[in-house]
Design a protein around this motif. Structure first.
Motif, PDB file in Angstrom:
ATOM      1  N   ALA A 156      48.843  27.288   8.434  1.00  0.00           N
ATOM      2  CA  ALA A 156      47.708  26.746   7.690  1.00  0.00           C
ATOM      3  C   ALA A 156      46.563  26.383   8.620  1.00  0.00           C
ATOM      4  N   PHE A 157      46.869  25.761   9.758  1.00  0.00           N
ATOM      5  CA  PHE A 157      45.819  25.382  10.706  1.00  0.00           C
ATOM      6  C   PHE A 157      45.154  26.616  11.305  1.00  0.00           C
ATOM      7  N   PHE A 158      45.951  27.607  11.685  1.00  0.00           N
ATOM      8  CA  PHE A 158      45.389  28.814  12.282  1.00  0.00           C
ATOM      9  C   PHE A 158      44.472  29.515  11.289  1.00  0.00           C
ATOM     10  N   THR A 159      44.905  29.644  10.048  1.00  0.00           N
ATOM     11  CA  THR A 159      44.094  30.304   9.030  1.00  0.00           C
ATOM     12  C   THR A 159      42.825  29.514   8.742  1.00  0.00           C
ATOM     13  N   SER A 160      42.932  28.182   8.705  1.00  0.00           N
ATOM     14  CA  SER A 160      41.764  27.349   8.447  1.00  0.00           C
ATOM     15  C   SER A 160      40.751  27.462   9.581  1.00  0.00           C
ATOM     16  N   VAL A 161      41.223  27.419  10.827  1.00  0.00           N
ATOM     17  CA  VAL A 161      40.319  27.571  11.972  1.00  0.00           C
ATOM     18  C   VAL A 161      39.645  28.936  11.926  1.00  0.00           C
ATOM     19  N   SER A 162      40.434  29.966  11.673  1.00  0.00           N
ATOM     20  CA  SER A 162      39.884  31.323  11.625  1.00  0.00           C
ATOM     21  C   SER A 162      38.849  31.469  10.519  1.00  0.00           C
ATOM     22  N   ALA A 163      39.066  30.822   9.379  1.00  0.00           N
ATOM     23  CA  ALA A 163      38.132  30.928   8.264  1.00  0.00           C
ATOM     24  C   ALA A 163      36.857  30.127   8.525  1.00  0.00           C
ATOM     25  N   VAL A 164      36.984  28.884   8.943  1.00  0.00           N
ATOM     26  CA  VAL A 164      35.810  28.051   9.192  1.00  0.00           C
ATOM     27  C   VAL A 164      34.982  28.617  10.345  1.00  0.00           C
ATOM     28  N   CYS A 165      35.652  29.157  11.345  1.00  0.00           N
ATOM     29  CA  CYS A 165      34.955  29.754  12.484  1.00  0.00           C
ATOM     30  C   CYS A 165      34.586  31.211  12.225  1.00  0.00           C
ATOM     31  N   VAL A 166      34.716  31.661  10.972  1.00  0.00           N
ATOM     32  CA  VAL A 166      34.395  33.013  10.508  1.00  0.00           C
ATOM     33  C   VAL A 166      34.861  34.072  11.501  1.00  0.00           C
ATOM     34  N   THR A 167      36.143  34.033  11.804  1.00  0.00           N
ATOM     35  CA  THR A 167      36.718  34.960  12.772  1.00  0.00           C
ATOM     36  C   THR A 167      37.489  36.075  12.073  1.00  0.00           C
ATOM     37  N   GLY A 168      38.579  35.734  11.400  1.00  0.00           N
ATOM     38  CA  GLY A 168      39.349  36.750  10.700  1.00  0.00           C
ATOM     39  C   GLY A 168      40.691  37.062  11.316  1.00  0.00           C
ATOM     40  N   LEU A 169      41.022  36.460  12.465  1.00  0.00           N
ATOM     41  CA  LEU A 169      42.361  36.622  13.021  1.00  0.00           C
ATOM     42  C   LEU A 169      43.365  35.931  12.104  1.00  0.00           C
ATOM     43  N   VAL A 170      44.499  36.572  11.870  1.00  0.00           N
ATOM     44  CA  VAL A 170      45.506  36.011  10.971  1.00  0.00           C
ATOM     45  C   VAL A 170      46.888  36.206  11.573  1.00  0.00           C
TER      46      VAL A 170
END
Length: 430
Positions: free
Chosen positions: A31-45
């Motif tokens: 959940a944290f990894f996905t949230s960071v990736s989304a807020v930082c508009v990255t896309g790594l999953v």
């Protein structure tokens, strides 16, 4: 702090049972990894977005992408305008810093322009994608509309999240999917100051600012170079473009030159790409897109200011000039600082990832640059990373999203002219 707060909130929402369908993954770190990736508009999953998250969870991810792309501070200021119909001095300074406006009195107008531009591009892209999904891929209009809206928001915000397990590989040769997404990616990556200047009436090329020239011409140059080299390296490779038709290869080459500009979508398997392609992609990911937009990296203007500084130094000129304008020494120092701190972040992240994983330097370096540049491309190793490596990537994504903006702003705000001159001495260089 605002970004951290939204990341924690997003992670909390993604940990709800209603957000996920998948099992077998560590809920907290996922959940944290996905949230960071989304807020930082990255896309790594680290999990499959299409199958692990429910529609509710996917909606949370989409909301985090939108908030991250628009900017927490800009969004908060806009809400304050709508609710209170007024804004204080502190709020204007925050908004001005976030949107990179040059005129203090234009902050309010710029905020609404940003909102309108973002809504217009996302709506136009969603309309085209929805029509294509409905006609060729989805059974009903509701599903097509959801897929179209999700990918449109993800594209304009340069996030790279997709609702298909293979991202966009299944649409590699479909111009009605790839071209609109590429257009939204480029528009979002130009930056809001550039878009606002382009949409002004009576904006002639001869009146373009240096920032506008650097961003537009730099974007065109990097797109041409990226598309050409990607096509040259992958055209006949059976693992990537080889099986496609001539038109499919052209469309896939377009995606191969656009998506590394911090978009994060992939229409080929980068784990099967040639080392030459990975190297070119590394360079494009590190440079990134335009300032004050949804793209990451050190930014085109930073890269080109350093290029012109080197070029003028080689020619023996005291002043760095671009388009008949001189560039201040403070701007050159800021560009150098941002670039070298970016290099330091990538090197540090790569070393830590090598400690936590058994993958080759080539794959780890690609992952590190992708995270710092908030790109989201991967050679396929993200799914198998240990928790320690995932936290390293989260730190790189967070640093890449707000680090360059924070460093550049703090350098500009802390500039204090010295009232005296020290004796000059020249060390041996080289």
């Amino acid at each position: 702090m605002a970004f951290l707060a939204v990341i924690i909130l997003g992670a909390g929402l993604l940990m709800l049972p209603a957000s996920r369908t998948g099992t077998g993954a560590d809920t907290v770190i996922t959940a944290f990894f996905t949230s960071v990736s989304a807020v930082c508009v990255t896309g790594l999953v680290t999990v499959d977005t299409a199958t692990f998250w429910t529609p509710f969870g996917q909606g949370i991810i989409l909301g985090l992408v939108q908030v991250g792309g628009f900017g927490i501070m800009t969004l908060a200021t806009l809400l304050a305008l709508l609710v209170r119909k007024s804004i204080g001095l502190r709020g204007q300074l925050v908004a001005q810093s976030e949107t990179h406006t040059l005129n203090f009195g234009d902050v309010r107008a710029v905020l609404f322009r940003v909102a309108r531009i973002m809504a217009a591009f996302e709506a136009a892209t969603a309309l085209v994608l929805t029509a294509r999904f409905w006609i060729a891929y989805d059974d009903n209009l509701a599903t097509a509309l959801w897929h179209g809206a999700f990918h449109a928001v993800s594209a304009f915000n340069n996030a790279g999240f997709g609702l298909y397990s293979d991202n966009l590989i299944g649409f590699a040769d479909d111009p009605w999917i790839i071209v609109p997404i590429c257009g939204a990616v480029i528009a979002g990556g130009l930056g809001f100051p550039v878009l606002i200047q382009l949409f002004r009436r009576n904006t002639r090329i001869k009146n373009w600012s240096v920032h506008l020239r650097l961003t537009i011409y730099g974007t065109i140059l990097l797109l041409v170079v990226g598309i050409s080299l990607f096509a040259a390296f992958e055209w006949n490779r059976p693992e990537t473009l080889g099986p496609l038709s001539l038109g499919g290869k052209v469309v896939a080459s377009l995606a191969g030159g656009v998506f590394p500009r911090t978009a994060g979508f992939n229409s080929i398997d980068y784990g099967a790409a040639s080392p030459d392609t990975l190297m070119v992609t590394n360079i494009l990911m590190f440079i990134g897109g335009g300032s004050a937009g949804t793209a990451g990296g050190i930014k085109i203007t930073t890269f080109l200011v350093l290029f012109f500084a080197i070029w003028n130094e080689i020619r023996g000129r005291d002043q760095v000039t671009i388009a008949h304008r001189s560039i201040s020494s403070s701007s050159q120092r800021q560009a150098l600082t941002v670039a070298l701190l970016g290099v330091a972040a990538v090197i540090s992240g790569t070393l830590l990832l090598l400690m936590f994983t058994h993958y080759s330097l080539e794959k780890v370096l690609f992952e590190s640059i992708s995270a710092f540049g908030t790109v989201g491309l991967s050679t396929g190793i993200t799914y198998n990373l240990a928790p320690g490596a995932q936290w390293v990537l989260m730190a790189l994504m967070f640093t890449g999203r707000i680090g360059t903006i924070t460093v550049a702003s703090s350098l500009a705000l802390s500039s204090r002219p010295r009232l005296y001159q020290l004796p000059e001495e020249r060390p041996i260089i080289g």
